[in-house]
Design an enzyme around this catalytic site. Structure first.
Site, PDB file in Angstrom:
ATOM      1  N   LYS A 178      24.161  -8.756  49.156  1.00  0.00           N
ATOM      2  CA  LYS A 178      25.079  -7.625  49.233  1.00  0.00           C
ATOM      3  C   LYS A 178      26.096  -7.778  48.112  1.00  0.00           C
ATOM      4  CE  LYS A 178      26.211  -3.964  51.786  1.00  0.00           C
ATOM      5  NZ  LYS A 178      26.661  -4.212  53.164  1.00  0.00           N
ATOM      6  N   HIS A 179      26.211  -6.776  47.276  1.00  0.00           N
ATOM      7  CA  HIS A 179      27.138  -6.809  46.143  1.00  0.00           C
ATOM      8  C   HIS A 179      26.943  -8.062  45.297  1.00  0.00           C
ATOM      9  CE1 HIS A 179      28.934  -3.248  47.694  1.00  0.00           C
ATOM     10  NE2 HIS A 179      29.374  -3.832  48.788  1.00  0.00           N
ATOM     11  N   ASP A 214       6.039  -6.159   9.898  1.00  0.00           N
ATOM     12  CA  ASP A 214       5.745  -4.963   9.105  1.00  0.00           C
ATOM     13  C   ASP A 214       6.859  -4.727   8.079  1.00  0.00           C
ATOM     14  OD1 ASP A 214       4.834  -2.479   8.202  1.00  0.00           O
ATOM     15  OD2 ASP A 214       4.172  -1.881  10.197  1.00  0.00           O
ATOM     16  N   LYS A 229       0.822  -1.217   0.000  1.00  0.00           N
ATOM     17  CA  LYS A 229       0.000   0.000   0.000  1.00  0.00           C
ATOM     18  C   LYS A 229       0.856   1.269   0.000  1.00  0.00           C
ATOM     19  CE  LYS A 229      -0.868  -0.871   4.929  1.00  0.00           C
ATOM     20  NZ  LYS A 229      -1.920  -1.202   5.909  1.00  0.00           N
ATOM     21  N   ASN A 262      34.569 -18.874  43.295  1.00  0.00           N
ATOM     22  CA  ASN A 262      34.277 -20.224  43.790  1.00  0.00           C
ATOM     23  C   ASN A 262      33.285 -20.138  44.946  1.00  0.00           C
ATOM     24  OD1 ASN A 262      36.046 -21.923  42.187  1.00  0.00           O
ATOM     25  ND2 ASN A 262      37.779 -20.967  43.251  1.00  0.00           N
ATOM     26  N   GLU A 289      18.562  -1.130  51.780  1.00  0.00           N
ATOM     27  CA  GLU A 289      18.426  -0.337  50.554  1.00  0.00           C
ATOM     28  C   GLU A 289      17.116  -0.618  49.840  1.00  0.00           C
ATOM     29  OE1 GLU A 289      20.225   1.963  49.160  1.00  0.00           O
ATOM     30  OE2 GLU A 289      22.278   1.822  49.912  1.00  0.00           O
ATOM     31  N   HIS A 314      30.143 -16.206  37.240  1.00  0.00           N
ATOM     32  CA  HIS A 314      31.234 -15.236  37.234  1.00  0.00           C
ATOM     33  C   HIS A 314      30.716 -13.803  37.114  1.00  0.00           C
ATOM     34  CE1 HIS A 314      33.386 -18.964  36.085  1.00  0.00           C
ATOM     35  NE2 HIS A 314      34.321 -18.430  36.844  1.00  0.00           N
ATOM     36  N   ARG A 336      39.095 -22.455  46.089  1.00  0.00           N
ATOM     37  CA  ARG A 336      37.897 -23.022  46.712  1.00  0.00           C
ATOM     38  C   ARG A 336      38.111 -23.245  48.208  1.00  0.00           C
ATOM     39  NH1 ARG A 336      33.523 -24.399  44.437  1.00  0.00           N
ATOM     40  NH2 ARG A 336      34.558 -24.020  42.444  1.00  0.00           N
ATOM     41  N   ARG A 356      21.736   8.100  37.921  1.00  0.00           N
ATOM     42  CA  ARG A 356      22.642   9.168  38.359  1.00  0.00           C
ATOM     43  C   ARG A 356      24.079   8.866  37.952  1.00  0.00           C
ATOM     44  NH1 ARG A 356      22.319   9.883  44.462  1.00  0.00           N
ATOM     45  NH2 ARG A 356      21.837   7.660  44.383  1.00  0.00           N
TER      46      ARG A 356
END
Length: 529
Positions: A280-281, A128, A69, A423, A333, A529, A443, A218
């Protein structure tokens, strides 16, 4: 290229009709001629607007079920012609091509069709062709043409026209062209990704990734790093789809850690009882089940109270007031949960900086997905770790088999170890972590650190002995030597779960037998990891 480009003629062809009538009326009121197609034209006419069909402009009717079209020189010439090029102007005049100053297009709902489980033919039909072609043409010619692909840009467009006497500025057109190219890129990425899955090509020659900006941040991990958060359109419950009830804006680290917490707690089905994970982290510092949500939280907190300060808390059941009261005793947090009752929200409302996220459900740990990591010069792409181990999958390799209590804790520990950075060593007792060693190069060091944390917590809690006494241990990968296993035994562990597969498995098994330990192999590892 000109700075100010007037809009006198617009082509509107949209799948999503949201805001269409208001936009059409606003453009008509400004004297803009409207061109349109199919359902869009019908909707505008029913609102009393004068609309010219694209078929009338091209001299060809829509055909092939609407597949053809707008793919016509009368359309693309009007979009691509350089207004300051005499040859282009002469060609337009010779062939009766009218300039199109504004293109408003949103694409067939391909992503939505895939998300609702459309079959192959349905998905293909919702790819499309004309829309992306027009968008790319208008975007290339943004020196003169304004292109709008998002409903969110309707209001800014009208504001721009009001501010510049019916014209758009070059900077405005450049910004919209960038958005438009990103939209067609994301659309093509969705199609190519779906098609790769449909033909079961796990590693296609070319792969595209796309996202939609959820928020600018931020900064990134550190204040000198710029950052933003993009969503991929998935409806998976989690940090990207959660509703933030209160608290400060999420930071880069908040989002990363909250995702880790919620993915971990989602391993524990609500039907199996309350569960809590404290992160945490990006590493768990406490995970537990309990008879109540409060009990689960307390046991998770008692694994490592020091690290839990300023952490992220994830729950597998809606937050209640009594648990919220306890959580509010320390600085946290983020809390993320499937829901929260009025009492809990009232308690948290007093903690203005505490972020509360509600997800209306848990993530399915068995749902496949992709994980993407950028490295210098490329990307690493892998399947999400959906590995799951049941009791029937375990191989008992020691003379002593785990007792029922040990077996339950071993399976719990294995789920947690999957979410600890390698580990990974996880001590568990009575459905709660009592020591976690994460991310060490050795380990055996992870074994020692986790055991040492348990000793420290015993002193904090006033216990006669650390909770590792009588615990079980999970290792995300095999023990290369017996030293790590013996460290765990010295800490009081009585049973071990690990993948197996070391060259020294026989030595490790012999050491376990000598220590009276029960040990099972999973045949599966969980490196993270």
């Amino acid at each position: 290229m000109t700075d100010h480009a007037p809009i006198t003629r617009a082509l509107l062809s949209v799948s999503d009709k949201t805001g269409l009538l208001e936009l059409g009326q606003a453009l008509a009121a400004r004297g803009v001629e409207l061109l349109s197609t199919g359902g869009t034209a019908k909707a505008l006419r029913e609102a009393g607007l004068a609309v010219r069909d694209v078929a009338e402009v091209t001299g060809f009717p829509e055909m092939m079920d609407g597949r053809v079209k707008t793919l016509h020189p009368m359309v693309h010439g009007g979009l691509l012609a350089l207004r300051d090029n005499p040859e282009h102007q002469a060609a337009m005049q010779a062939h009766g091509i009218g300039a199109i100053d504004l293109l408003v297009v949103n694409l067939y709902p391909f992503e939505e069709t895939v998300a609702r489980g459309g079959d192959y033919e349905d998905c293909v039909e919702n790819i499309d062709i004309g829309g992306p072609a027009m968008i790319r043409a208008a975007s290339k010619n943004h020196g003169f043409v304004t292109v709008v692909v998002d409903v969110a840009d309707y209001a800014p467009l009208l504001a721009e026209l009001d501010a510049h006497n019916g014209q758009t500025t070059r900077a405005f057109r450049q910004r919209l062209a960038q958005i438009a190219y990103a939209r067609t890129a994301a659309y093509d990425a969705a199609v190519s990704t779906w098609l790769a899955g449909a033909i079961e090509d796990a590693a296609p020659r070319r792969r595209a990734f796309a996202g939609t900006l959820a928020q600018t941040l931020r900064y990134g991990e550190n204040p000198h790093q710029a950052a933003a958060f993009y969503t991929d359109g998935s409806d998976r419950p989690g940090v990207a789809t959660a509703r933030q009830v209160q608290g400060k804006e999420l930071s880069y680290n908040n989002i990363n850690d909250t995702d880790a917490a919620f993915e971990l707690v989602s391993e524990f089905a609500p039907a199996d009882g309350p569960a809590c994970a404290i992160i945490k982290h990006a590493n768990p510092c406490g995970v537990a089940r309990g008879a109540t949500l409060l009990e689960a939280y307390k046991h998770a907190f008692d694994c490592d109270r020091t690290s839990a300060f300023g952490g992220i808390i994830a729950l597998n059941q809606p937050l209640d007031a009594v648990t919220a009261e306890e959580i509010a005793e320390i600085f946290t947090e983020v809390v993320i949960a499937p829901g929260a009752d009025a009492g809990a929200m009232s308690i948290f409302a007093k903690k203005k900086n505490l972020r509360l996220l509600l997800t209306d459900g848990l993530a399915d740990p068995a749902t496949a997905g992709r994980m993407i990591k950028q490295v210098s010069g490329g990307y690493l792409v892998q399947d999400k770790d959906t590995g799951h181990i049941a009791a029937s999958d375990l191989k008992v390799v020691t003379k002593r088999a785990p007792e029922p209590r040990e077996l339950a804790d071993l399976l719990f520990a294995w789920k947690v170890a999957k979410h600890v950075k390698s580990n990974a060593i996880v001590y568990v007792k009575d459905g709660a972590t009592v020591g976690v060693g994460a991310g060490q190069m050795s380990r055996v060091d992870s074994c020692r650190i986790a055991a040492r944390k348990a000793v420290d917590m015993a002193e904090t809690l006033g216990l006669a002995a650390p909770l590792t006494q009588g615990s079980v241990v999970a290792s995300d990968a095999f023990f290369p030597f017996a030293d790590g296993l013996m460290t765990a035994a010295e800490a009081g562990a009585t049973a071990i779960i690990q993948p197996g597969g070391s060259m020294r498995d026989d030595e490790v098994i012999a050491a376990a037998d000598a220590a009276g330990l029960a040990m099972v192999f999973t045949g599966m590892r969980h490196f993270r990891h």
